[in-house]
Design an enzyme around this catalytic site. Structure first.
Site, PDB file in Angstrom:
ATOM      1  N   GLU A  88       0.758  -1.156   0.147  1.00  0.00           N
ATOM      2  CA  GLU A  88       0.018  -0.001   0.045  1.00  0.00           C
ATOM      3  C   GLU A  88       1.096   1.348   0.203  1.00  0.00           C
ATOM      4  OE1 GLU A  88      -2.358  -0.649   3.548  1.00  0.00           O
ATOM      5  OE2 GLU A  88      -0.802   0.378   4.914  1.00  0.00           O
ATOM      6  N   HIS A 100      -4.339   3.003   7.466  1.00  0.00           N
ATOM      7  CA  HIS A 100      -3.226   2.574   8.537  1.00  0.00           C
ATOM      8  C   HIS A 100      -2.250   3.995   8.712  1.00  0.00           C
ATOM      9  CE1 HIS A 100      -3.535  -1.880   6.689  1.00  0.00           C
ATOM     10  NE2 HIS A 100      -4.257  -1.349   7.915  1.00  0.00           N
TER      11      HIS A 100
END
Length: 337
Positions: free
Chosen positions: A211, A249
Site C-alpha cells: 500500500e 493505516h
C-alpha cells in the site's frame, strides 16, 4: 510445508479472557488451531469452556510454555499493555508472537520489535490480522472458511485485502497467508516472508500486497531481483489516495512522489513482478501464471502424461488428474464473472 505456523504449533492467547480474545479464540479453535492456554495474571488457574474444549488460563507466558510446550502466542491486549505483553513473551523464549492490537504507539512498537529480535522471537504485526495455514492452524483473526490449502503464498499489509485475495483464489488455495500489518514499524516484513516462501517447497507462487507510504515495496522489489526465482504477483492499494493524507493505516501516507502507488508498481514491474490494478485483476494474473506454468510442465512431461497429470502428480497408471478449477471472480461492479 508451510511458513511460521503449522498443525504442530501450540498456541497461547494473551488476553484470551477479554471480549476480543474470547471471540477469536473460539474461532481459532473452530479452525483446528491447537490453542493450549490463555494468559491473564489476574485469572491464573481458571479454565474457560469453549464449546467442546476447555482451555486453562496461566499467570504468565513462561508458566504457559512450561505447562504446555507452547511455541506461539497471539496478543489481544489493549495498546497501553502491548509492549509489556510482547516483552514478557520474548523473555519466556516464545518463538512467534502475533500482535493483533492496533493503536500501539510507534515508540512502543520500536522498543518491543527490537527487543524481541535480540531475544530470538519473531513478531508478526502489530496492527495485523495474523496468519493462517489453511487446514492446519490459524493464529489471529483471519476468517478460516474463505479458502483452502494450496500452493500460493500470500504476504500483505492489509487485512481486508488479505481476505479478498484469499476468497478470490479460494479454488486454488494457499500454503500460508501472512498479514504483516500496516503500521510504520512491523516485526516481519515483505522481505522476511519472500525469503521463507522462496525456500518453501509447497509454495509455487507468491502474492505480495502493499500500500501507499514508506518504501517497503521498493525494498521488496530490490530483494526479488536478487533472491526470488518463483513468480510473484503484486497489488498496491491507494492509487487514488490524496497526497499528504493518512489513509487507514498509520504508515499509509504519501509525500510528494515518495511512497505513491504508481512508484511502487513501477519498482515491482521493473523486476518482473506482474502488478494488478484491482484485487480481481491481481487474482486473474495469478491464475494466468499458474496456467502458464502447468502448460510448460505438460510440454516437458514424459510421454503418456497429460497436461493435468505430470510426474509430480504421482503414478500415471490411474485416471488423469482433473484440471484445477477456476474460481468465479467478483468484478468491480460486484457481479460474478
Amino acid at each position: 510445508m508451510a511458513i511460521f505456523l503449522t498443525k504442530e504449533s501450540r498456541v497461547l492467547v494473551q488476553g484470551m479472557t477479554g471480549g476480543e480474545g474470547m471471540k477469536h479464540t473460539r474461532r481459532m479453535l473452530a479452525a483446528g488451531t491447537n490453542v493450549v492456554g490463555g494468559v491473564n495474571p489476574r485469572k491464573a488457574g481458571q479454565r474457560v469452556d469453549f464449546d467442546d474444549r476447555v482451555v486453562p488460563v496461566f499467570g504468565s507466558v513462561a508458566d504457559g510454555m512450561r505447562a504446555t510446550g507452547a511455541d506461539v502466542t497471539v496478543v489481544f491486549v489493549p495498546p497501553a499493555f502491548a509492549e509489556a505483553a510482547v516483552v514478557e513473551a520474548a523473555d519466556a523464549g516464545i518463538g512467534l508472537a502475533v500482535v493483533i492490537t492496533e493503536g500501539i504507539p510507534v515508540h512502543d512498537s520500536v522498543a518491543f520489535t527490537s527487543y524481541a529480535k535480540k531475544k530470538g522471537t519473531r513478531i508478526v504485526g502489530p496492527n495485523c490480522p495474523g496468519l493462517i495455514t489453511p487446514g492446519q492452524s490459524n493464529a489471529g483473526i483471519i476468517p478460516a472458511d474463505i479458502t483452502r490449502s494450496g500452493r500460493v503464498g500470500l504476504v500483505s499489509k492489509s487485512g481486508t485485502l488479505t481476505y479478498q485475495l484469499m476468497y478470490e483464489l479460494r479454488d486454488i488455495g494457499f500454503s500460508t497467508c501472512v498479514g504483516i500489518g500496516g503500521d510504520p514499524v512491523v516485526g516481519t516484513t515483505h522481505i522476511d516472508c519472500l525469503a521463507v516462501f522462496q525456500d518453501d517447497p509447497d509454495t509455487e507462487l507468491i502474492v505480495l500486497i502493499g500500500e501507499i507510504g514508506g518504501d517497503a515495496e521498493e525494498r521488496a522489489a530490490a530483494y526479488i531481483r536478487e533472491h526470488v526465482t518463483k513468480p510473484v504477483v503484486g497489488y498496491i492499494a491507494g492509487f487514488t489516495a490524496p497526497e499528504g493524507r493518512t489513509m487507514g493505516h498509520a504508515g499509509a501516507i504519501v509525500s510528494g512522489s515518495a511512497g505513491t502507488a504508481q512508484a511502487k508498481k513501477a519498482a515491482l514491474e521493473a523486476v518482473g513482478v506482474k502488478v494488478g490494478n484491482t484485487p480481481t485483476e491481481t487474482a486473474r494474473l495469478v491464475l494466468a501464471l499458474l496456467d502458464t506454468d502447468r502448460e510448460d510442465t505438460a510440454r516437458e512431461a514424459p510421454p503418456g502424461l497429460t497436461r493435468n497429470h505430470t510426474a509430480a502428480d504421482g503414478d500415471s497408471s490411474g485416471s488423469a488428474a482433473s484440471p484445477i478449477p477456476r474460481p468465479r471472480l467478483c468484478t468491480e461492479s460486484g457481479d460474478i464473472a
